[in-house]
Design an enzyme around this catalytic site. Structure first.
Site, PDB file in Angstrom:
ATOM      1  N   ASP A 102       0.839  -1.197   0.000  1.00  0.00           N
ATOM      2  CA  ASP A 102       0.000   0.000   0.000  1.00  0.00           C
ATOM      3  C   ASP A 102       0.876   1.249   0.000  1.00  0.00           C
ATOM      4  O   ASP A 102       2.040   1.194   0.406  1.00  0.00           O
ATOM      5  CB  ASP A 102      -0.870   0.038   1.263  1.00  0.00           C
ATOM      6  CG  ASP A 102      -1.820  -1.143   1.326  1.00  0.00           C
ATOM      7  OD1 ASP A 102      -2.141  -1.693   0.256  1.00  0.00           O
ATOM      8  OD2 ASP A 102      -2.228  -1.504   2.440  1.00  0.00           O
TER       9      ASP A 102
HETATM   10  N1  URA Z   1      -1.155  -5.958   3.909  1.00  0.00           N
HETATM   11  C1  URA Z   1      -1.657  -4.714   3.938  1.00  0.00           C
HETATM   12  O1  URA Z   1      -2.679  -4.445   4.549  1.00  0.00           O
HETATM   13  N2  URA Z   1      -0.991  -3.756   3.254  1.00  0.00           N
HETATM   14  C2  URA Z   1       0.169  -3.977   2.601  1.00  0.00           C
HETATM   15  O2  URA Z   1       0.740  -3.048   2.032  1.00  0.00           O
HETATM   16  C3  URA Z   1       0.687  -5.280   2.598  1.00  0.00           C
HETATM   17  C4  URA Z   1       0.001  -6.275   3.259  1.00  0.00           C
END
Ligand code: URA
Length: 231
Positions: A102
Site C-alpha cells: 500500500d
Molecule cells: N497488507 C496490507 O494491509 N498492506 C500492505 O501493504 C501489505 C500487506
C-alpha cells in the site's frame, strides 16, 4: 516473443526505428533476412543479428527496493509517484513489481524483468512467506495468535485466509507472516479483530530480508544466490 519487441528490449531503440531497420533488411534470424517485426522468435534458440552482429538479450534484472511511504506500487499513476520512478535504469517503467505494498506501507519490494520468477514469488500456490512488522492502535491480545493461525473470513472474501503466523513483540507490535497477498490483507485481518494498523513494514520475502544498508528509496541488485533462493 515478437521480433520487434525483442529488438527494442535488446537495443533500447524505438519500435519506429526498429521497423525502419527491419524494412531495410538489416535484421536476420538464423541467417534469414526478416522484414516483419511480427515474426515470433525464441530468444534462447534463435540467432538474431543486426547488420551481421549477434544481438544478445539484455540481462534479466532482479532488484530489491526499500519502499518509502507515499509511493505506489504501480507501473504508472496519475496522482502519486511510483516505486519504479526510484529506479534509475533504462526502461525501468517496464519492470514487474513482485507483490504490491500500500502507499503507506514501507519496506521490501522485489522488482524484476523476469515474469516467471515474479509469478513464483507472488502466486499463493508457492506459499512464499512474507514477513511484516506491524504497529497497532490498540493492544494485541494473545488470542489473536490462534485466530491468525486458524484463518479468518474477511469482509467480501469467499474463502478464509490461509494460516498465518503472528508473533507478539510488545503490546502494540507484532510480526505477521503471510503466504498469500490479498488486498490490504494485514490491515483487514487486524480490522476483523477490532484493531487498526498504524504502521506496516515488510521485512522479508521468503529467505530474502531487506538489506539494512538501504535507506528508504534506495535499491540494489539481488545477488545470484538471492535470486536462486527465491526462485
Ligand atoms: N497488507 C496490507 O494491509 N498492506 C500492505 O501493504 C501489505 C500487506
Amino acid at each position: 516473443m515478437r521480433l520487434d519487441k525483442y529488438l527494442s528490449h535488446a537495443t533500447g531503440l524505438s519500435r519506429k526505428d526498429i521497423q525502419r531497420l527491419l524494412k531495410k533488411g538489416a535484421v536476420t534470424v538464423n541467417d534469414e533476412i526478416i522484414r516483419s517485426g511480427a515474426v515470433q522468435i525464441d530468444s534462447e534458440q534463435d540467432e538474431i543479428c543486426f547488420e551481421d552482429q549477434p544481438i544478445d538479450a539484455p540481462a534479466t534484472r532482479y532488484l530489491m527496493l526499500n519502499k518509502p511511504e507515499g509511493f505506489v506500487c504501480a507501473n504508472d499513476d496519475s496522482t502519486h509517484p511510483t516505486v519504479l520512478s526510484l529506479i534509475d535504469l533504462p526502461r525501468a517503467e517496464e519492470l514487474i513489481i513482485c507483490g504490491r505494498l500500500d502507499i503507506d506501507t514501507t519496506g521490501l519490494v522485489l522488482i524484476t524483468s523476469d515474469g516467471q520468477w515474479a509469478h513464483r514469488i507472488t502466486s499463493p500456490k508457492h506459499k512464499t512467506g512474507k514477513c511484516y512488522e506491524v504497529t497497532t492502535a490498540d493492544p494485541i491480545p494473545e488470542s489473536a495468535i490462534r485466530k491468525f493461525e486458524r484463518g479468518m473470513m474477511l469482509q467480501n472474501d469467499k474463502q478464509r485466509t490461509q494460516p498465518a503466523e503472528l508473533r507478539l513483540l510488545s503490546e502494540h507490535q507484532a510480526e505477521v507472516i503471510l503466504t498469500e497477498g490479498r488486498y490490504h490483507q494485514v490491515k483487514r485481518m487486524f480490522a476483523a479483530l477490532g484493531n487498526r494498523v498504524t504502521q506496516l513494514h515488510r521485512r522479508s520475502i521468503g529467505p530474502v530480508t531487506l538489506d539494512p544498508e538501504l535507506a528508504p528509496g534506495e535499491y540494489r541488485m539481488l545477488t545470484d544466490e538471492e535470486v536462486e533462493r527465491l526462485g
